[in-house]
Design a protein around this motif. Structure first.
Motif, PDB file in Angstrom:
ATOM      1  N   SER A  85       0.824  -1.202   0.000  1.00 39.29           N
ATOM      2  CA  SER A  85       0.000   0.000   0.000  1.00 39.29           C
ATOM      3  C   SER A  85       0.863   1.258   0.000  1.00 39.29           C
ATOM      4  N   ASP A  86       1.907   1.267   0.830  1.00 43.02           N
ATOM      5  CA  ASP A  86       2.815   2.418   0.875  1.00 43.02           C
ATOM      6  C   ASP A  86       3.512   2.638  -0.461  1.00 43.02           C
ATOM      7  N   ALA A  87       3.868   1.539  -1.141  1.00 42.69           N
ATOM      8  CA  ALA A  87       4.548   1.655  -2.439  1.00 42.69           C
ATOM      9  C   ALA A  87       3.616   2.190  -3.526  1.00 42.69           C
ATOM     10  N   LEU A  88       2.328   1.995  -3.367  1.00 41.33           N
ATOM     11  CA  LEU A  88       1.347   2.463  -4.354  1.00 41.33           C
ATOM     12  C   LEU A  88       0.927   3.913  -4.124  1.00 41.33           C
ATOM     13  N   ALA A  89       0.983   4.352  -2.871  1.00 38.16           N
ATOM     14  CA  ALA A  89       0.501   5.687  -2.503  1.00 38.16           C
ATOM     15  C   ALA A  89       1.387   6.784  -3.111  1.00 38.16           C
ATOM     16  N   PRO A  90       0.829   7.929  -3.398  1.00 34.98           N
ATOM     17  CA  PRO A  90      -0.573   8.305  -3.265  1.00 34.98           C
ATOM     18  C   PRO A  90      -1.358   8.134  -4.569  1.00 34.98           C
ATOM     19  N   ASP A  91      -0.705   7.634  -5.609  1.00 37.45           N
ATOM     20  CA  ASP A  91      -1.324   7.585  -6.943  1.00 37.45           C
ATOM     21  C   ASP A  91      -2.339   6.474  -7.118  1.00 37.45           C
ATOM     22  N   ILE A  92      -2.213   5.406  -6.339  1.00 34.21           N
ATOM     23  CA  ILE A  92      -3.096   4.250  -6.470  1.00 34.21           C
ATOM     24  C   ILE A  92      -3.647   3.913  -5.085  1.00 34.21           C
ATOM     25  N   ALA A  93      -4.955   3.810  -4.989  1.00 32.74           N
ATOM     26  CA  ALA A  93      -5.600   3.457  -3.720  1.00 32.74           C
ATOM     27  C   ALA A  93      -5.372   1.979  -3.421  1.00 32.74           C
ATOM     28  N   CYS A  94      -5.424   1.640  -2.140  1.00 25.19           N
ATOM     29  CA  CYS A  94      -5.286   0.240  -1.740  1.00 25.19           C
ATOM     30  C   CYS A  94      -6.338  -0.070  -0.684  1.00 25.19           C
ATOM     31  N   LEU A  95      -7.176  -1.041  -0.973  1.00 27.88           N
ATOM     32  CA  LEU A  95      -8.176  -1.517  -0.025  1.00 27.88           C
ATOM     33  C   LEU A  95      -7.621  -2.760   0.653  1.00 27.88           C
ATOM     34  N   ARG A  96      -7.195  -2.603   1.904  1.00 28.68           N
ATOM     35  CA  ARG A  96      -6.734  -3.719   2.731  1.00 28.68           C
ATOM     36  C   ARG A  96      -7.924  -4.139   3.591  1.00 28.68           C
ATOM     37  N   PHE A  97      -8.351  -5.393   3.495  1.00 26.90           N
ATOM     38  CA  PHE A  97      -9.570  -5.810   4.199  1.00 26.90           C
ATOM     39  C   PHE A  97      -9.333  -7.057   5.040  1.00 26.90           C
ATOM     40  N   ASP A  98     -10.231  -7.262   5.986  1.00 28.26           N
ATOM     41  CA  ASP A  98     -10.256  -8.486   6.790  1.00 28.26           C
ATOM     42  C   ASP A  98     -11.385  -9.365   6.261  1.00 28.26           C
ATOM     43  N   TYR A  99     -11.150 -10.668   6.216  1.00 26.48           N
ATOM     44  CA  TYR A  99     -12.183 -11.607   5.792  1.00 26.48           C
ATOM     45  C   TYR A  99     -13.324 -11.621   6.800  1.00 26.48           C
ATOM     46  N   GLY A 100     -14.479 -12.069   6.347  1.00 26.30           N
ATOM     47  CA  GLY A 100     -15.608 -12.262   7.243  1.00 26.30           C
ATOM     48  C   GLY A 100     -15.343 -13.438   8.180  1.00 26.30           C
ATOM     49  N   PRO A 101     -16.333 -13.788   9.006  1.00 28.13           N
ATOM     50  CA  PRO A 101     -16.155 -14.864   9.989  1.00 28.13           C
ATOM     51  C   PRO A 101     -15.690 -16.172   9.341  1.00 28.13           C
ATOM     52  N   TRP A 102     -14.759 -16.846  10.011  1.00 30.30           N
ATOM     53  CA  TRP A 102     -14.182 -18.096   9.496  1.00 30.30           C
ATOM     54  C   TRP A 102     -15.173 -19.240   9.630  1.00 30.30           C
ATOM     55  N   ASP A 103     -15.203 -20.088   8.621  1.00 29.73           N
ATOM     56  CA  ASP A 103     -16.020 -21.290   8.605  1.00 29.73           C
ATOM     57  C   ASP A 103     -15.080 -22.429   8.229  1.00 29.73           C
TER      58      ASP A 103
END
Length: 192
Positions: free
Chosen positions: A48-66
């Motif tokens: 994400s830092d390497a992409l900033a500020p020209d490219i957005a980065c969506l870092r997400f957490d997965y939903g509940p584990w099954d």
């Protein structure tokens, strides 16, 4: 700048959007949630830092584990994150580390979104997961990885004409996060 995001799709998937004013975005898939993987993973942050500020980065957490459907649900979470980003950005990329690399490959093969590029770092995946990926792909592996065997995925990626980068590192790339972030960032940036 980082903004909270709730990814629609029926599961509790939350993330952080870095550099939200960009025209392009990368969705970043974290390592296994049962092993401490999260959107705060240092390899995801380095990309994400390497992409900033020209490219957005969506870092997400997965939903509940099954335990029975975990990997498939996580790939679905990544697809929903791509759909969310696709509604907001002109060009999309996908990145994943370890378990997240396998998730990214599955999502890249199944998504309806048009991907400009996909990069995976030390992917925990079967080599045949690459067969359905039809965008430029970078596979980065550690030559001293003992958590996953990098050879089958790296060899299959090479056979398919994708970019393969080998680093003198183990699975976690300790001490190499910034360099790996720049390597992955440069690949994605050149295609976004």
């Amino acid at each position: 700048m980082s903004d909270p995001v709730v990814v629609p799709g029926g599961r509790d998937v939350r993330g952080r959007l870095d550099s939200s004013e960009a025209d392009s975005a990368v969705v970043a898939c974290p390592p296994h949630p049962r092993h401490g993987g999260s959107r705060s993973d240092p390899r995801l942050r380095a990309v994400s830092d390497a992409l900033a500020p020209d490219i957005a980065c969506l870092r997400f957490d997965y939903g509940p584990w099954d335990d029975q459907r975990g990997p498939a649900l996580c790939a679905g979470d990544a697809e929903h994150a791509l759909a969310w980003a696709g509604d907001r950005y002109d060009r999309l990329g996908l990145f994943g580390y370890s378990f997240g690399g396998g998730v990214a490959l599955r999502a890249a093969a199944r998504t309806d979104a048009t991907l400009a590029a996909c990069s995976v770092l030390a992917p925990a995946a079967e080599a045949d997961a690459l067969d359905g990926v039809d965008c430029p792909l970078q596979v980065v592996v550690g030559e001293r990885d003992t958590a996953v065997d990098p050879a089958p995925v790296a060899d299959r990626a090479k056979e398919l004409g994708h970019t393969v980068e080998r680093r003198p590192s183990g699975h976690a790339f300790h001490g190499d996060h910034d360099r790996v972030g720049r390597l992955v960032g440069a690949f994605l940036r050149a295609r976004l």
